[in-house]
Design a protein around this motif. Structure first.
Motif, PDB file in Angstrom:
ATOM      1  N   GLY A 110     -25.434 -37.352   6.618  1.00  0.00           N
ATOM      2  CA  GLY A 110     -26.388 -36.621   7.443  1.00  0.00           C
ATOM      3  C   GLY A 110     -25.705 -35.631   8.362  1.00  0.00           C
ATOM      4  N   ALA A 111     -24.615 -36.046   8.994  1.00  0.00           N
ATOM      5  CA  ALA A 111     -23.890 -35.148   9.897  1.00  0.00           C
ATOM      6  C   ALA A 111     -23.355 -33.940   9.136  1.00  0.00           C
ATOM      7  CB  ALA A 111     -22.754 -35.901  10.575  1.00  0.00           C
ATOM      8  N   LEU A 112     -22.881 -34.178   7.905  1.00  0.00           N
ATOM      9  CA  LEU A 112     -22.356 -33.073   7.107  1.00  0.00           C
ATOM     10  C   LEU A 112     -23.473 -32.112   6.701  1.00  0.00           C
ATOM     11  CD1 LEU A 112     -19.962 -31.774   5.621  1.00  0.00           C
ATOM     12  CD2 LEU A 112     -20.483 -33.282   3.671  1.00  0.00           C
ATOM     13  N   TYR A 113     -24.580 -32.649   6.203  1.00  0.00           N
ATOM     14  CA  TYR A 113     -25.694 -31.799   5.797  1.00  0.00           C
ATOM     15  C   TYR A 113     -26.215 -30.981   6.974  1.00  0.00           C
ATOM     16  CZ  TYR A 113     -26.100 -34.786   1.589  1.00  0.00           C
ATOM     17  OH  TYR A 113     -25.871 -35.478   0.431  1.00  0.00           O
ATOM     18  N   ARG A 114     -26.406 -31.646   8.117  1.00  0.00           N
ATOM     19  CA  ARG A 114     -26.967 -30.946   9.279  1.00  0.00           C
ATOM     20  C   ARG A 114     -26.028 -29.848   9.780  1.00  0.00           C
ATOM     21  NH1 ARG A 114     -28.551 -36.320  10.339  1.00  0.00           N
ATOM     22  NH2 ARG A 114     -26.828 -36.647  11.807  1.00  0.00           N
ATOM     23  N   PHE A 115     -24.720 -30.126   9.772  1.00  0.00           N
ATOM     24  CA  PHE A 115     -23.759 -29.103  10.184  1.00  0.00           C
ATOM     25  C   PHE A 115     -23.881 -27.865   9.310  1.00  0.00           C
ATOM     26  CE2 PHE A 115     -19.748 -27.132   8.950  1.00  0.00           C
ATOM     27  CZ  PHE A 115     -19.362 -26.550  10.163  1.00  0.00           C
TER      28      PHE A 115
ATOM     29  N   ILE B  35     -16.762 -39.545   7.092  1.00  0.00           N
ATOM     30  CA  ILE B  35     -16.250 -38.498   6.217  1.00  0.00           C
ATOM     31  C   ILE B  35     -15.085 -37.821   6.936  1.00  0.00           C
ATOM     32  CG2 ILE B  35     -16.772 -36.306   5.084  1.00  0.00           C
ATOM     33  CD1 ILE B  35     -19.650 -37.272   4.774  1.00  0.00           C
ATOM     34  N   ASP B  36     -13.887 -37.969   6.378  1.00  0.00           N
ATOM     35  CA  ASP B  36     -12.703 -37.397   6.996  1.00  0.00           C
ATOM     36  C   ASP B  36     -12.634 -35.901   6.733  1.00  0.00           C
ATOM     37  OD1 ASP B  36     -11.813 -39.899   7.861  1.00  0.00           O
ATOM     38  OD2 ASP B  36     -10.773 -40.288   5.969  1.00  0.00           O
ATOM     39  N   VAL B  37     -12.165 -35.151   7.738  1.00  0.00           N
ATOM     40  CA  VAL B  37     -11.956 -33.713   7.619  1.00  0.00           C
ATOM     41  C   VAL B  37     -10.471 -33.435   7.840  1.00  0.00           C
ATOM     42  CG1 VAL B  37     -12.567 -31.428   8.497  1.00  0.00           C
ATOM     43  CG2 VAL B  37     -14.274 -33.263   8.487  1.00  0.00           C
ATOM     44  N   PHE B  38      -9.882 -32.620   6.960  1.00  0.00           N
ATOM     45  CA  PHE B  38      -8.454 -32.318   7.004  1.00  0.00           C
ATOM     46  C   PHE B  38      -8.216 -30.918   7.561  1.00  0.00           C
ATOM     47  CE2 PHE B  38      -8.981 -35.506   3.766  1.00  0.00           C
ATOM     48  CZ  PHE B  38      -7.838 -36.286   3.817  1.00  0.00           C
ATOM     49  N   ASP B  39      -7.065 -30.740   8.217  1.00  0.00           N
ATOM     50  CA  ASP B  39      -6.694 -29.401   8.666  1.00  0.00           C
ATOM     51  C   ASP B  39      -5.892 -28.692   7.576  1.00  0.00           C
ATOM     52  OD1 ASP B  39      -4.108 -30.389   8.728  1.00  0.00           O
ATOM     53  OD2 ASP B  39      -3.948 -30.402  10.916  1.00  0.00           O
TER      54      ASP B  39
ATOM     55  N   THR C 241     -12.987 -22.933   7.796  1.00  0.00           N
ATOM     56  CA  THR C 241     -12.656 -22.875   9.221  1.00  0.00           C
ATOM     57  C   THR C 241     -13.743 -23.444  10.121  1.00  0.00           C
ATOM     58  OG1 THR C 241     -11.189 -20.989   8.854  1.00  0.00           O
ATOM     59  CG2 THR C 241     -11.966 -21.355  11.100  1.00  0.00           C
ATOM     60  N   PRO C 242     -15.022 -23.075   9.965  1.00  0.00           N
ATOM     61  CA  PRO C 242     -16.044 -23.629  10.866  1.00  0.00           C
ATOM     62  C   PRO C 242     -16.105 -25.155  10.835  1.00  0.00           C
ATOM     63  CG  PRO C 242     -16.914 -21.733   9.689  1.00  0.00           C
ATOM     64  CD  PRO C 242     -15.601 -22.057   9.053  1.00  0.00           C
ATOM     65  N   LEU C 243     -15.967 -25.751   9.650  1.00  0.00           N
ATOM     66  CA  LEU C 243     -16.003 -27.209   9.566  1.00  0.00           C
ATOM     67  C   LEU C 243     -14.790 -27.811  10.256  1.00  0.00           C
ATOM     68  CD1 LEU C 243     -17.267 -29.820   8.513  1.00  0.00           C
ATOM     69  CD2 LEU C 243     -15.956 -29.506   6.400  1.00  0.00           C
ATOM     70  N   ARG C 244     -13.626 -27.241  10.032  1.00  0.00           N
ATOM     71  CA  ARG C 244     -12.419 -27.766  10.668  1.00  0.00           C
ATOM     72  C   ARG C 244     -12.518 -27.650  12.192  1.00  0.00           C
ATOM     73  NH1 ARG C 244      -8.697 -25.294   5.843  1.00  0.00           N
ATOM     74  NH2 ARG C 244      -8.339 -27.265   4.739  1.00  0.00           N
ATOM     75  N   ASP C 245     -13.043 -26.536  12.660  1.00  0.00           N
ATOM     76  CA  ASP C 245     -13.201 -26.372  14.113  1.00  0.00           C
ATOM     77  C   ASP C 245     -14.188 -27.378  14.673  1.00  0.00           C
ATOM     78  OD1 ASP C 245     -11.403 -24.288  14.058  1.00  0.00           O
ATOM     79  OD2 ASP C 245     -12.930 -22.700  14.094  1.00  0.00           O
ATOM     80  N   PHE C 246     -15.254 -27.625  13.922  1.00  0.00           N
ATOM     81  CA  PHE C 246     -16.284 -28.574  14.369  1.00  0.00           C
ATOM     82  C   PHE C 246     -15.734 -29.995  14.414  1.00  0.00           C
ATOM     83  CE2 PHE C 246     -19.830 -31.471  13.233  1.00  0.00           C
ATOM     84  CZ  PHE C 246     -20.678 -31.214  14.300  1.00  0.00           C
ATOM     85  N   ALA C 247     -14.936 -30.344  13.417  1.00  0.00           N
ATOM     86  CA  ALA C 247     -14.452 -31.723  13.312  1.00  0.00           C
ATOM     87  C   ALA C 247     -13.277 -32.000  14.228  1.00  0.00           C
ATOM     88  CB  ALA C 247     -14.046 -32.017  11.867  1.00  0.00           C
ATOM     89  N   ARG C 248     -12.522 -30.962  14.571  1.00  0.00           N
ATOM     90  CA  ARG C 248     -11.319 -31.162  15.379  1.00  0.00           C
ATOM     91  C   ARG C 248     -11.692 -31.797  16.725  1.00  0.00           C
ATOM     92  NH1 ARG C 248      -9.302 -26.706  14.275  1.00  0.00           N
ATOM     93  NH2 ARG C 248      -7.639 -27.294  12.828  1.00  0.00           N
ATOM     94  N   GLY C 249     -11.108 -32.940  17.007  1.00  0.00           N
ATOM     95  CA  GLY C 249     -11.397 -33.621  18.260  1.00  0.00           C
ATOM     96  C   GLY C 249     -12.732 -34.336  18.274  1.00  0.00           C
TER      97      GLY C 249
END
Length: 484
Positions: free
Chosen positions: A179-184, A162-166, A85-93
């Motif tokens: 880098g964005a994924l690791y830092r998140f 890096i694509d994120v799926f709902d 959930t946190p990753l999906r919320d972060f990536a949404r939009g």
């Protein structure tokens, strides 16, 4: 016992797997043990490889003595898989979403975990080349799509989305590279620590470079594990490409730990002085069951090394016929595996050394073979601070090593606890072997000197240096969020 300043401590690596990556894995796990046993804190060990088996790995490390019941290991993918959930919320939009690729002319291969649950789908083209990989959440739904990056050793720097799926497996956003994924992920782990102050000690240059690239809310300390230049490995030699990008980010790190003073001095000569570049060597590990020197097999020399180009094992094999002319029963036991094994086996046969030189392959307790060996032999092209030398000295085993950058000269007292040899000098290597294994009294004296050095360089010394570093860093980091 040293007590570290109050904070949450994390140790992050690329991957940590028993039996892989040589001394790197062992040193990272031992650092966590030293933090717990000699620093008074239990660090959280983080890895960023995409694998679902972190619990099994922790159990395996425990079984070989590199973890305790309190050891806490977390993995980027395992965390995201369990709670997406946190990753999906972060990536949404997060920005414009690229169109879904045409998969009509592809093949898919599904991987399952130890429980039989699918966790990864490789999508390959008709030539069998991976196009991208989808990683699934705990319910088996697509969560992340990572592009396949071919032909680049610096894959971590690739300008790859890096694509994120709902929950319905629709792409809802994209992250700007690894880098964005690791830092998140690290920011989320740190935020949940419950501590105002957080320290992340990074053990992998690819990971550290990416963490330093963006803003962060924690203190970032990086350990250098290996030589940073190419042959001939002097201070002004050409820079290794992977290290070059790391040095570009070095001022964005709060501190750098060098394992030897020699490597720090070479880096300063090239890049200028930095106040928070400190030397904290790996310590020797206390031994409770050392073998008395009289039990050492005077004719047996041991190597513990991956069979790769860096370790230059062929140099040891090539001098053995000459050594046998003077010590007819001399034996070389080589523990370790790698891509050069078949080539080295052929070399042993061609030189008529079958029985005198033996490749034993990977042996989990290879260091214990040093308990009764007359000497450890190391013929590397370059190092950082070889753990196997520390293991030998802690067992009272004299060391014969090429005097390479970096480490051997910092640990071996020449002609006292071992012998340093000019790299590539076969004649000098034979003479060094004769010096160490040719006389029982001489070997026993070197064994005693090795133990004396080991006893003076244990974990308490290194952890005190580490604590002093953390105290200084945290004193200026309190309440400050890094934004560079």
């Amino acid at each position: 016992m040293t007590v570290f300043p109050e904070a949450a401590y994390f140790i992050i690596a690329s991957r940590l797997r028993p039996g892989l990556d040589g001394g790197y894995t062992v040193s990272a796990m031992r650092r966590a043990l030293d933090f717990e046993r000699h620093g008074g804190v239990v660090p959280t060990i983080l890895t960023v490889e995409f694998a679902p088996d972190v619990d099994e790995l922790r159990d395996e490390f425990f079984s070989i003595g590199l973890a305790t019941p309190r050891t806490d290991m977390r993995n980027l993918y395992a965390d995201l898989r369990a709670n997406p959930t946190p990753l999906r919320d972060f990536a949404r939009g997060s920005g414009e979403v690229s169109p879904t690729p045409d998969d009509s002319r592809t093949e898919q291969r599904i991987s399952v975990d130890s429980s039989g649950r699918p966790w990864r789908i490789h999508t390959l083209d008709l030539d069998g080349v991976t196009r991208y990989t989808d990683y699934l959440d705990a319910d088996g739904r697509r969560l992340l799509r990572l592009p396949f990056i071919s032909g680049r050793v610096d894959w971590h720097r690739a300008d790859a989305q890096i694509d994120v799926f709902d929950e319905d497996e629709a792409i809802i956003g994209q992250l700007a590279g690894f880098g964005a994924l690791y830092r998140f992920w690290v920011e989320n782990v740190v935020a949940a620590s419950g501590f105002e102050r957080n320290v992340v000690v990074c053990e992998a240059k690819q990971v550290g470079e990416l963490l330093a690239e963006g803003p962060r809310s924690y203190t970032l300390v990086h350990t250098v594990h290996n030589a940073h230049t190419l042959p001939p490995y002097s201070w002004d030699s050409p820079m290794d490409g992977l290290w070059g990008g790391w040095f570009d980010r070095i001022d964005d790190m709060d501190a750098v730990i060098w394992l030897t003073g020699a490597q720090r001095a070479d880096a300063v000569r090239r890049f200028a002085e930095h106040a928070n570049w400190v030397v904290v060597p790996h310590p020797t590990e206390p031994m409770t069951d050392r073998a008395p020197s009289r039990e050492r097999e005077l004719n047996r020399v041991v190597m513990v090394a991956r069979l790769v180009e860096q370790k230059r094992v062929e140099d040891a094999i090539d001098v053995w016929p000459t050594l046998l002319e003077r010590v007819p029963d001399a034996k070389l036991d080589i523990y370790g595996d790698g891509p050069l094994r078949s080539e080295l086996e052929s070399r042993i046969t061609e030189l008529g050394l079958v029985g005198a030189v033996v490749l034993h392959g990977h042996v989990p307790d290879a260091a214990s073979k040093l308990d009764t060996a007359a000497a450890l032999l190391l013929t590397s092209r370059h190092e950082g601070q070889p753990l196997v030398i520390l293991e030998a000295l802690a067992r009272g085993c004299p060391v014969i090593a090429y005097d390479v950058h970096y480490g051997p000269a910092d640990m071996i007292e020449n002609h006292r606890s071992g012998v340093l040899v000019e790299p590539g000098d076969g004649g000098a290597l034979v003479e060094a072997l004769i010096e160490v294994i040719g006389d029982r009294d001489r070997n026993s004296a070197m064994s005693a000197a090795a133990l004396e050095w080991a006893n003076a360089h244990g974990p308490d010394v290194s952890m005190q240096l580490m604590s002093q570093l953390f105290e200084g860093l945290l004193a200026v980091e309190v309440g400050r969020v890094r934004t560079r």
